[in-house]
Design a protein around this motif. Sequence first.
Motif, PDB file in Angstrom:
ATOM      1  N   ALA A 194      11.247  34.117  71.741  1.00 10.04           N
ATOM      2  CA  ALA A 194      10.280  33.911  70.958  1.00 10.04           C
ATOM      3  C   ALA A 194       9.134  33.958  71.197  1.00 10.04           C
ATOM      4  N   ASP A 195       8.029  34.321  70.508  1.00  3.47           N
ATOM      5  CA  ASP A 195       6.523  34.677  71.075  1.00  3.47           C
ATOM      6  C   ASP A 195       5.676  33.229  71.096  1.00  3.47           C
ATOM      7  N   LEU A 196       5.935  32.584  70.254  1.00  2.00           N
ATOM      8  CA  LEU A 196       5.254  31.200  70.213  1.00  2.00           C
ATOM      9  C   LEU A 196       5.857  29.964  69.669  1.00  2.00           C
ATOM     10  N   LEU A 197       5.151  28.867  69.760  1.00  2.00           N
ATOM     11  CA  LEU A 197       6.006  27.607  69.614  1.00  2.00           C
ATOM     12  C   LEU A 197       5.120  27.137  68.219  1.00  2.00           C
ATOM     13  N   GLY A 198       5.953  26.354  67.377  1.00  2.00           N
ATOM     14  CA  GLY A 198       5.265  25.874  66.045  1.00  2.00           C
ATOM     15  C   GLY A 198       5.771  24.230  66.046  1.00  2.00           C
ATOM     16  N   GLY A 199       5.109  23.429  65.431  1.00  2.00           N
ATOM     17  CA  GLY A 199       5.351  22.151  65.121  1.00  2.00           C
ATOM     18  C   GLY A 199       5.189  21.626  63.863  1.00  2.00           C
ATOM     19  N   CYS A 200       5.667  20.411  63.857  1.00  2.00           N
ATOM     20  CA  CYS A 200       5.808  19.653  62.182  1.00  2.00           C
ATOM     21  C   CYS A 200       5.831  18.286  62.701  1.00  2.00           C
ATOM     22  N   PRO A 201       4.698  17.674  63.221  1.00  2.00           N
ATOM     23  CA  PRO A 201       4.692  16.279  63.455  1.00  2.00           C
ATOM     24  C   PRO A 201       5.047  15.305  62.294  1.00  2.00           C
ATOM     25  N   TYR A 202       4.690  15.886  61.215  1.00  2.00           N
ATOM     26  CA  TYR A 202       4.749  14.608  60.085  1.00  2.00           C
ATOM     27  C   TYR A 202       6.258  14.598  59.929  1.00  2.00           C
ATOM     28  N   MET A 203       7.131  15.264  60.332  1.00  2.00           N
ATOM     29  CA  MET A 203       8.609  15.166  60.013  1.00  2.00           C
ATOM     30  C   MET A 203       8.995  14.353  61.244  1.00  2.00           C
ATOM     31  N   ALA A 209       8.096  49.778  60.857  1.00  2.00           N
ATOM     32  CA  ALA A 209       6.951  49.457  59.710  1.00  2.00           C
ATOM     33  C   ALA A 209       6.080  48.290  59.938  1.00  2.00           C
ATOM     34  N   MET A 210       6.825  47.453  60.754  1.00  3.94           N
ATOM     35  CA  MET A 210       6.413  46.012  60.627  1.00  3.94           C
ATOM     36  C   MET A 210       6.525  45.467  62.048  1.00  3.94           C
ATOM     37  N   ASP A 211       5.284  44.770  62.510  1.00  2.00           N
ATOM     38  CA  ASP A 211       5.594  44.044  63.844  1.00  2.00           C
ATOM     39  C   ASP A 211       5.722  42.633  63.636  1.00  2.00           C
ATOM     40  N   ILE A 212       6.705  41.982  64.143  1.00  2.00           N
ATOM     41  CA  ILE A 212       7.114  40.630  63.891  1.00  2.00           C
ATOM     42  C   ILE A 212       6.856  39.600  65.016  1.00  2.00           C
ATOM     43  N   GLU A 213       6.271  38.720  64.858  1.00  2.00           N
ATOM     44  CA  GLU A 213       5.821  37.591  65.991  1.00  2.00           C
ATOM     45  C   GLU A 213       6.617  36.437  65.519  1.00  2.00           C
ATOM     46  N   ILE A 214       7.753  36.230  66.381  1.00  2.67           N
ATOM     47  CA  ILE A 214       8.469  34.850  66.125  1.00  2.67           C
ATOM     48  C   ILE A 214       7.733  33.664  66.610  1.00  2.67           C
ATOM     49  N   CYS A 215       7.688  32.644  65.491  1.00  6.09           N
ATOM     50  CA  CYS A 215       7.064  31.329  65.914  1.00  6.09           C
ATOM     51  C   CYS A 215       8.169  30.343  65.671  1.00  6.09           C
ATOM     52  N   VAL A 216       9.047  29.898  66.846  1.00  2.83           N
ATOM     53  CA  VAL A 216      10.192  28.757  66.622  1.00  2.83           C
ATOM     54  C   VAL A 216       9.633  27.456  66.440  1.00  2.83           C
ATOM     55  N   PHE A 217      10.200  26.678  65.554  1.00  2.72           N
ATOM     56  CA  PHE A 217       9.623  25.289  65.311  1.00  2.72           C
ATOM     57  C   PHE A 217      10.680  24.421  64.753  1.00  2.72           C
ATOM     58  N   PRO A 218      10.372  22.999  65.135  1.00  7.50           N
ATOM     59  CA  PRO A 218      11.364  22.103  64.542  1.00  7.50           C
ATOM     60  C   PRO A 218      11.057  21.492  63.408  1.00  7.50           C
TER      61      PRO A 218
END
Length: 406
Positions: A172-181, A141-150
């Motif tokens: 993992a399909d792509l990479l996330g970020g959180c520079p303010y942390m 029912a759902m296609d899921i793309e996984i974005c791993v991030f710190p």
Amino acid sequence: MLDYLVRNACLHGENGLVDIAVKGGKIVEIAKAISTEAPSFDASGQLISCGFVESHLHLDKACILDRAKNETGTLAGAISAVANAKSGFTEDDIYRRGARVIEKAITEGTNAIRTHVEIDPGIGLAGFNAVKCLKEDYAWAMDIEICVFPQEGLFNYPGTEELLREALENGADLLGGCPYMDTDPNGQILRLFEMARQYDVDLDFHLDFDLDGSWRHLDEVARQSIAFGWQGRVMIGHVTKLSVLPKAELEDTIALMRDAGIGLTVLPATDLFLTGRDHEHSVPRGVAPAHKIAHHGVCCTIATNNVLNPFTPYGDCSLSRMANLYANVSQLSTQAELENCFAMIADAPAKLLGRSTKIAVGEAASFIILPAQSRAQVVSEISRPVWGMKDGRVTFEHPAAKLFRP
Ligand SMILES: [Zn+2]
């Protein structure tokens, strides 16, 4: 012999109703009054559309209000409440909460999700492994793309980078970020671009999540996007700072985003809940003006972000509600404006995830039926999809409401 027939559907931009014939998971014919013995659904003149697409949703930290409370109502309060609760997360627990969210999303007409999964030495790969199982188990029912991030930073939390690499090497399909942390925000941005190039993946940052217009990380992300040739492969989420920019500065920023090929995701439920907490009155809205930015050709999407957690203690996984919330808070009302809001939960995020939105012969039989005659009506009335199909298989149905007159 057909597998299935949708009767009397209203296609966006077309006059008259059509039948849509399905075989082998694909649309094989679109015509008036197709005759068949195959099972069918009568759309009764309602709108047929590609499914909605969540471009930014956290499955791993959803549904935790029973164990995590945001004491201050701020972004910092949400991050620390989740960080504390995270030590009690197990794969099983993440799977169960994620499944609850996915099942709600299916019945609200969503058939694809980009999910952001937290990775660090505290949680390890538990969230990633649980979401990988969810991706497999709900593929019907759902296609899921996984974005791993710190979420809790990269350079300030040794061991995080190694775990991100392990996830990227294991699905993992792509990479996330959180520079303010991060203790070194620009260092994090550079390292993530280097990793994106090494693993050939797109990037999706949590960025500039406050209302202080005097500084931002967007310029560095734009600079590196051009330097690495990653234009068209970078998204930024929240960017609530954009909501405080005067017209001329906003125009310069839109030009910068367009040149650097950077798209924007607004998360109105979270942005409205967390920002402006230092104001006692005249509280600013803190929602980036995505409709103005999309008008200049930048990819802009509206998404749910969080469900029932310290970042957003609400949630029904309804993207038509989220599009309505955005339209309401941005004071949009014309047919064209509301249609653009619809595009930000359907066409734009679908394109971002590499999906077709066409209802045409040869395309996958993946669509929903909405109780409306136009896309604008879906947004203004928060239309709830009544029926959906993915790859030729019916995935959900809401029986119509009945009135019992005296
Ligand atoms: Zn997020």
